[in-house]
Design a protein around this motif. Sequence first.
Motif, PDB file in Angstrom:
ATOM      1  N   UNK A 262      -0.698   7.828  -4.240  1.00  0.00           N
ATOM      2  CA  UNK A 262      -1.844   7.693  -3.336  1.00  0.00           C
ATOM      3  C   UNK A 262      -2.856   6.687  -3.871  1.00  0.00           C
ATOM      4  N   UNK A 263      -3.081   6.704  -5.201  1.00  0.00           N
ATOM      5  CA  UNK A 263      -4.009   5.745  -5.798  1.00  0.00           C
ATOM      6  C   UNK A 263      -3.532   4.314  -5.529  1.00  0.00           C
ATOM      7  N   UNK A 264      -2.237   4.101  -5.660  1.00  0.00           N
ATOM      8  CA  UNK A 264      -1.675   2.774  -5.426  1.00  0.00           C
ATOM      9  C   UNK A 264      -1.783   2.378  -3.964  1.00  0.00           C
ATOM     10  N   UNK A 265      -1.479   3.320  -3.080  1.00  0.00           N
ATOM     11  CA  UNK A 265      -1.551   3.031  -1.643  1.00  0.00           C
ATOM     12  C   UNK A 265      -2.968   2.687  -1.219  1.00  0.00           C
ATOM     13  N   UNK A 266      -3.944   3.329  -1.834  1.00  0.00           N
ATOM     14  CA  UNK A 266      -5.341   3.123  -1.460  1.00  0.00           C
ATOM     15  C   UNK A 266      -5.797   1.693  -1.729  1.00  0.00           C
ATOM     16  N   UNK A 267      -5.215   1.062  -2.749  1.00  0.00           N
ATOM     17  CA  UNK A 267      -5.607  -0.317  -3.062  1.00  0.00           C
ATOM     18  C   UNK A 267      -4.604  -1.326  -2.505  1.00  0.00           C
ATOM     19  N   UNK A 268      -3.726  -0.832  -1.626  1.00  0.00           N
ATOM     20  CA  UNK A 268      -2.834  -1.744  -0.925  1.00  0.00           C
ATOM     21  C   UNK A 268      -1.514  -2.014  -1.601  1.00  0.00           C
ATOM     22  N   UNK A 269      -1.203  -1.281  -2.677  1.00  0.00           N
ATOM     23  CA  UNK A 269       0.080  -1.459  -3.368  1.00  0.00           C
ATOM     24  C   UNK A 269       0.966  -0.267  -3.033  1.00  0.00           C
ATOM     25  N   UNK A 270       1.579  -0.342  -1.879  1.00  0.00           N
ATOM     26  CA  UNK A 270       2.277   0.814  -1.351  1.00  0.00           C
ATOM     27  C   UNK A 270       3.667   0.979  -1.953  1.00  0.00           C
ATOM     28  N   UNK A 271       3.739   1.734  -3.037  1.00  0.00           N
ATOM     29  CA  UNK A 271       5.046   2.150  -3.529  1.00  0.00           C
ATOM     30  C   UNK A 271       5.703   3.005  -2.451  1.00  0.00           C
ATOM     31  N   UNK A 272       4.860   3.703  -1.705  1.00  0.00           N
ATOM     32  CA  UNK A 272       5.301   4.533  -0.584  1.00  0.00           C
ATOM     33  C   UNK A 272       4.132   4.666   0.376  1.00  0.00           C
ATOM     34  N   UNK A 273       4.424   4.618   1.667  1.00  0.00           N
ATOM     35  CA  UNK A 273       3.386   4.773   2.679  1.00  0.00           C
ATOM     36  C   UNK A 273       2.691   6.122   2.480  1.00  0.00           C
ATOM     37  N   UNK A 274       1.334   6.147   2.487  1.00  0.00           N
ATOM     38  CA  UNK A 274       0.629   7.407   2.198  1.00  0.00           C
ATOM     39  C   UNK A 274       0.992   8.553   3.130  1.00  0.00           C
ATOM     40  N   UNK A 275       1.258   8.252   4.397  1.00  0.00           N
ATOM     41  CA  UNK A 275       1.623   9.338   5.320  1.00  0.00           C
ATOM     42  C   UNK A 275       3.035   9.837   5.043  1.00  0.00           C
ATOM     43  N   UNK A 276       3.864   8.959   4.510  1.00  0.00           N
ATOM     44  CA  UNK A 276       5.193   9.382   4.079  1.00  0.00           C
ATOM     45  C   UNK A 276       5.089  10.356   2.917  1.00  0.00           C
ATOM     46  N   UNK A 277       4.270  10.000   1.940  1.00  0.00           N
ATOM     47  CA  UNK A 277       4.148  10.851   0.757  1.00  0.00           C
ATOM     48  C   UNK A 277       3.609  12.226   1.125  1.00  0.00           C
ATOM     49  N   UNK A 278       2.697  12.290   2.111  1.00  0.00           N
ATOM     50  CA  UNK A 278       2.144  13.584   2.508  1.00  0.00           C
ATOM     51  C   UNK A 278       3.215  14.473   3.127  1.00  0.00           C
ATOM     52  N   UNK A 279       4.104  13.872   3.935  1.00  0.00           N
ATOM     53  CA  UNK A 279       5.182  14.658   4.559  1.00  0.00           C
ATOM     54  C   UNK A 279       6.115  15.204   3.483  1.00  0.00           C
ATOM     55  N   UNK A 396      -7.467  -1.174 -11.348  1.00  0.00           N
ATOM     56  CA  UNK A 396      -7.393   0.269 -11.587  1.00  0.00           C
ATOM     57  C   UNK A 396      -6.561   0.587 -12.821  1.00  0.00           C
ATOM     58  N   UNK A 397      -7.076   1.486 -13.633  1.00  0.00           N
ATOM     59  CA  UNK A 397      -6.340   2.069 -14.751  1.00  0.00           C
ATOM     60  C   UNK A 397      -5.925   3.456 -14.285  1.00  0.00           C
ATOM     61  N   UNK A 398      -4.613   3.693 -14.142  1.00  0.00           N
ATOM     62  CA  UNK A 398      -4.131   4.890 -13.448  1.00  0.00           C
ATOM     63  C   UNK A 398      -3.195   5.702 -14.335  1.00  0.00           C
ATOM     64  N   UNK A 399      -3.285   7.013 -14.237  1.00  0.00           N
ATOM     65  CA  UNK A 399      -2.385   7.902 -14.959  1.00  0.00           C
ATOM     66  C   UNK A 399      -2.583   9.343 -14.543  1.00  0.00           C
ATOM     67  N   UNK A 400      -1.599  10.171 -14.814  1.00  0.00           N
ATOM     68  CA  UNK A 400      -1.697  11.592 -14.468  1.00  0.00           C
ATOM     69  C   UNK A 400      -2.401  12.400 -15.550  1.00  0.00           C
ATOM     70  N   UNK A 401      -2.620  11.781 -16.719  1.00  0.00           N
ATOM     71  CA  UNK A 401      -3.247  12.516 -17.821  1.00  0.00           C
ATOM     72  C   UNK A 401      -4.180  11.581 -18.585  1.00  0.00           C
ATOM     73  N   UNK A 402      -5.380  11.383 -18.030  1.00  0.00           N
ATOM     74  CA  UNK A 402      -6.376  10.509 -18.655  1.00  0.00           C
ATOM     75  C   UNK A 402      -7.619  11.282 -19.090  1.00  0.00           C
TER      76      UNK A 402
END
Length: 458
Positions: A262-279, A396-402
């Motif tokens: 979601x962080x990536x999608x928010x800045x336009x780097x769609x590894x996956x479409x955000x609505x796809x990930x929610x489903x 963005x500096x991104x991670x699941x454990x920062x």
Amino acid sequence: MNILVEKIGGTSMSQFDKILKNVILNGKMSNRIFIVSAYSGITDLLLENKKTKEPGVYALFIQKKDYNAKLVEVVELMLGFNRKFKNLGLDMEASENFIRNRMESIRNYLNSLSHILEIGYIDKNELHSAAREFLSALGESHAAFNSVNVLQNQGYKAMLVDLSGYDDDQHYTIDERISAAFSNIDLRDKIAIATGYVKGTEGIMKEFDRGYSEVAFSKIAAYLKIKEAVIHKEYHLSSADPKIVGEANSKPILFTSYSVADQLADIGMEAIHPKTSKILEKNNINLRIKNSFEPDHPGTLISSCYISPREVVEIIAGCEKIMLFEIFDSMMVGQYGYDLGIMQIFSDHKISYIFKSTSANSISVAVHERDFTCTLYDDLEKKYERIESIPASLVNVIGTNLRSTGFLYLASKAMYENNINIEAIGTTYSQQSIQIVVKREYYLRSVIALNEVFLNKL
């Protein structure tokens, strides 16, 4: 049945000889469903170019301009792809007939809609939406037809699942059409190739726009209640863009979370479409992103609950072109809900912000440059004491454990040591992303500097 649901992107489909070898034939030829996108460039010609905004058939149609030459251009590009796949066993005559029949129908539909629009009694937005839908469907239908044709001509059992609803009169919703297609499907001795476009009464383009093929993929996966879905792309989900930091300084991410996606999608780097990930997330389905051209690599597994066992930055990513609004008002301090009015203006313009930071009498808000309009600026200027808009970049500096001490310090230190001023900065309590706004000329240097600081900890 333990069915696998896999999505193949348009850039990958354009190299179908490699997809055939690396993806489709690299596994069992049963109990697999491939959802395919249109070949690269087809949807841009049918609608409008995603990057340059050059008008395609649809854009010319709604502008009341001649779209026939563009339709011919689409046919030529499709036939060009056919020629590329002739040596794979594609039946050239059958595929050309498929293209020309569908294109003739589309030409007739557009001509009929043009006449109806001239009458003036029907809402033009609804007719425009209908045109966008059936134009979108053509690219995926062509790619799916070719894929099945090649497989069958090579002696494999493959079936076409055309979800485009071409020439049928069934008034299904998107979910109902998926249910009708897959409720009794038997893939014990074959594979299925399905279109990434799904015809539905609500309109999949109207609901999800250009992300529709990934949404179709996620809805099919959810309907079949699978545990893991796969997307095949032309690249790895990497720690940083190798085009910026160099191949040696970037590596594939093996595990991450839907929150990071979601962080990536928010800045336009769609590894996956955000609505796809929610489903997928809602249905407890893990997602694996694989590089189509490195079939032996496990790719990236995305799940809801993943948290890195180590305190580590996973990804350095950014958006090179943003507009930063600095909204100043000396009366702001102490007022309840002052930013409500600002957010209402953004909402009225249907623009979502990607960064926000506040002080006593100023609020900084950033949007993608592509979303910036002069009317948005004018509306803000009418209401507030002073408005500044600055072309900038977001890293963005991104991670699941920062959540440990030091990440913000190291990021700031990297900027300082490379003589890059931080124009604005933000993070949240979850501490999964540190957002840094810099002048646009420092974007590449910022990504490289941050990558050098955090790479050795990956």
